[in-house]
Design a protein around this motif. Sequence first.
Motif, short mmCIF file in Angstrom:
data_model
loop_
_atom_site.label_atom_id
_atom_site.label_comp_id
_atom_site.label_asym_id
_atom_site.label_seq_id
_atom_site.Cartn_x
_atom_site.Cartn_y
_atom_site.Cartn_z
N ALA A 134 3.81 57.62 22.35
CA ALA A 134 4.32 56.81 21.24
C ALA A 134 4.05 55.33 21.50
O ALA A 134 3.65 54.59 20.59
N LEU A 135 4.26 54.89 22.73
CA LEU A 135 3.99 53.49 23.07
C LEU A 135 2.49 53.19 22.96
O LEU A 135 2.09 52.11 22.51
N ALA A 136 1.66 54.15 23.36
CA ALA A 136 0.22 53.95 23.29
C ALA A 136 -0.26 53.86 21.85
O ALA A 136 -1.18 53.09 21.54
N VAL A 137 0.35 54.63 20.94
CA VAL A 137 -0.02 54.56 19.52
C VAL A 137 0.28 53.17 18.97
O VAL A 137 -0.54 52.57 18.26
N GLY A 138 1.46 52.64 19.31
CA GLY A 138 1.80 51.29 18.89
C GLY A 138 0.84 50.27 19.47
O GLY A 138 0.39 49.35 18.77
N ALA A 139 0.49 50.43 20.75
CA ALA A 139 -0.45 49.52 21.39
C ALA A 139 -1.83 49.59 20.75
O ALA A 139 -2.53 48.58 20.62
N PHE A 140 -2.23 50.79 20.32
CA PHE A 140 -3.52 50.97 19.65
C PHE A 140 -3.55 50.17 18.34
O PHE A 140 -4.54 49.48 18.04
N GLY A 141 -2.50 50.26 17.57
CA GLY A 141 -2.43 49.51 16.32
C GLY A 141 -2.46 48.02 16.55
O GLY A 141 -3.18 47.27 15.86
N ILE A 142 -1.70 47.55 17.54
CA ILE A 142 -1.64 46.13 17.84
C ILE A 142 -2.99 45.63 18.33
O ILE A 142 -3.47 44.56 17.92
N GLY A 143 -3.62 46.39 19.21
CA GLY A 143 -4.93 45.99 19.72
C GLY A 143 -5.98 45.93 18.62
O GLY A 143 -6.83 45.03 18.61
N THR A 144 -5.89 46.86 17.68
CA THR A 144 -6.85 46.87 16.58
C THR A 144 -6.70 45.64 15.70
O THR A 144 -7.68 44.96 15.37
N THR A 145 -5.47 45.34 15.30
CA THR A 145 -5.27 44.20 14.40
C THR A 145 -5.53 42.87 15.09
O THR A 145 -5.94 41.90 14.43
N GLU A 146 -5.35 42.81 16.41
CA GLU A 146 -5.58 41.55 17.12
C GLU A 146 -7.07 41.20 17.13
O GLU A 146 -7.44 40.05 16.87
N PHE A 147 -7.92 42.18 17.42
CA PHE A 147 -9.33 41.88 17.64
C PHE A 147 -10.23 42.12 16.43
O PHE A 147 -11.36 41.65 16.40
N ALA A 189 -8.38 50.78 21.70
CA ALA A 189 -8.59 50.07 20.43
C ALA A 189 -9.91 49.30 20.45
O ALA A 189 -10.59 49.20 19.42
N ASN A 190 -10.29 48.77 21.61
CA ASN A 190 -11.55 48.04 21.72
C ASN A 190 -12.75 48.98 21.66
O ASN A 190 -13.84 48.57 21.23
N VAL A 191 -12.56 50.22 22.10
CA VAL A 191 -13.67 51.19 22.09
C VAL A 191 -13.85 51.82 20.71
O VAL A 191 -14.97 51.94 20.21
N ALA A 192 -12.74 52.20 20.09
CA ALA A 192 -12.81 52.96 18.84
C ALA A 192 -12.17 52.25 17.65
O ALA A 192 -12.75 52.19 16.57
N GLY A 193 -10.97 51.72 17.85
CA GLY A 193 -10.22 51.15 16.73
C GLY A 193 -10.90 49.97 16.08
O GLY A 193 -11.05 49.93 14.84
N VAL A 194 -11.31 49.00 16.88
CA VAL A 194 -11.93 47.79 16.31
C VAL A 194 -13.26 48.08 15.63
O VAL A 194 -13.49 47.64 14.49
N PRO A 195 -14.19 48.83 16.26
CA PRO A 195 -15.44 49.14 15.55
C PRO A 195 -15.21 49.91 14.25
O PRO A 195 -15.83 49.62 13.23
N ALA A 196 -14.29 50.90 14.27
CA ALA A 196 -14.02 51.69 13.07
C ALA A 196 -13.39 50.83 11.98
O ALA A 196 -13.75 50.92 10.80
N ALA A 197 -12.45 49.97 12.37
CA ALA A 197 -11.78 49.11 11.40
C ALA A 197 -12.75 48.08 10.83
O ALA A 197 -12.69 47.74 9.64
N THR A 198 -13.65 47.57 11.68
CA THR A 198 -14.66 46.61 11.20
C THR A 198 -15.59 47.27 10.20
O THR A 198 -15.91 46.71 9.15
N LEU A 199 -16.02 48.49 10.52
CA LEU A 199 -16.90 49.23 9.62
C LEU A 199 -16.20 49.50 8.28
O LEU A 199 -16.81 49.37 7.21
#
Length: 405
Positions: free
Chosen positions: A7-20, A139-149
């Motif tokens: 659960a903490l990692a899911v929150g961290a994934f969201g935060i990391g994605t929106t930050e970068f 998030a840097n490996v998957a979240g940010v590239p997917a969100a950017t796309l």
Amino acid sequence: MPLALLALAVGAFGIGTTEFVMMGLLPDVADDLGISIPTAGHLVSAYALGVVIGAPLLAALTSKLSRRRVLIALMALFVVGNALSALAPGNDSLLAARFLSGLPHGAFFGVGAVVATGLVPPERKARSVSLMFLGLTVANVAGVPAATLMGQHLGWRATFLAVAAIGVAAIAALALLIPAERTDAAPAAGLRGELAALRSLPVWLALLTTVAGFGALFAAYSYITPMLTGAAGYAEGSVTLLLALFGVGATAGNLLGGRLADHSLRGTLFGGLVSLAAVLVLFPLLMRAEWSAAVAVTLLGTAAFVTGSPLQLMVMEKAAAAPSLASSANQAAFNLANAGGAWIGGLSLAAGFGATSPALAGAALAVLGVAVAAAAYAVDRRRATAQPGRVVATHVPEAVEEALR
């Protein structure tokens, strides 16, 4: 490991994605709002400012509340901030929404680290923190590239709506998986007592180590694109893949650092900082060929994030009376390192020292981090000698200990 860490990692994934993700969406946002890219760059600064202000402030103000409730409330604020970002009609409102989105960032990681360490035996504390941070590195490996796309094809507003949805999923996971009975707040000393815990010299030395160590990373990483295109000869279209390699290295370093720090907290910290300095010194050489540049980017992520869990735990140990506040302050220090490292790296470029000069500036900051960590160790040794009954909670390998004498 407990499912609550997921659960903490899911929150961290969201935060990391929106930050970068904003870095990749700047041209789209600038074009849509009719502003210049440098003006749009202030959206990155607004988020960072929110982190620096919100981290210690929210941690201090919520110190008497159940940590589980605090985490859910922080993630709710995160959802609101990202939803408002998606609906912002203009640049000023988007700036305010990005600032709001940054407010819960540091406090979430700070309180989350305290909750994570409370869910596991003492010998697995560093590993638990690294598993929470896993969401940030993934998030840097998957979240940010997917969100950017997504932003490039569906519009940048769709990206922030998607991030808000991740926040809603994190709230559900936090509510379902984190046991309420094990996350009650520690006996509160009041706001004055919380702040008093930060007056300790060891706490400030630990925070300064974070600023210097991660400042070393961002001095180089902030200018990684011109290094790869100007020195290594990569085409601009290849940079996204190489940044994903950085994320892979960061994920590996984070997991490795958590495992090693459970055996030797200070040893892992010293080893990580020395390795980071060595990688950055070698950067100008490694940037002469495409294959070695790819290796350099991966090693940079690994060496930098090996130190993440040790630094977080060290700050918490040094401020045992206010671990949530100290842990959150460490996240503020991380963002100060982001801004300060980028500024120092930029100075070397402006001075005409070449495309890879920010890496050497970063190496100097990493050496400074080693010096500050050594000073912190010396202070601990002196205090332990002055108080024979006191046991220093962190350990250094014999070779390092001999070198520091």
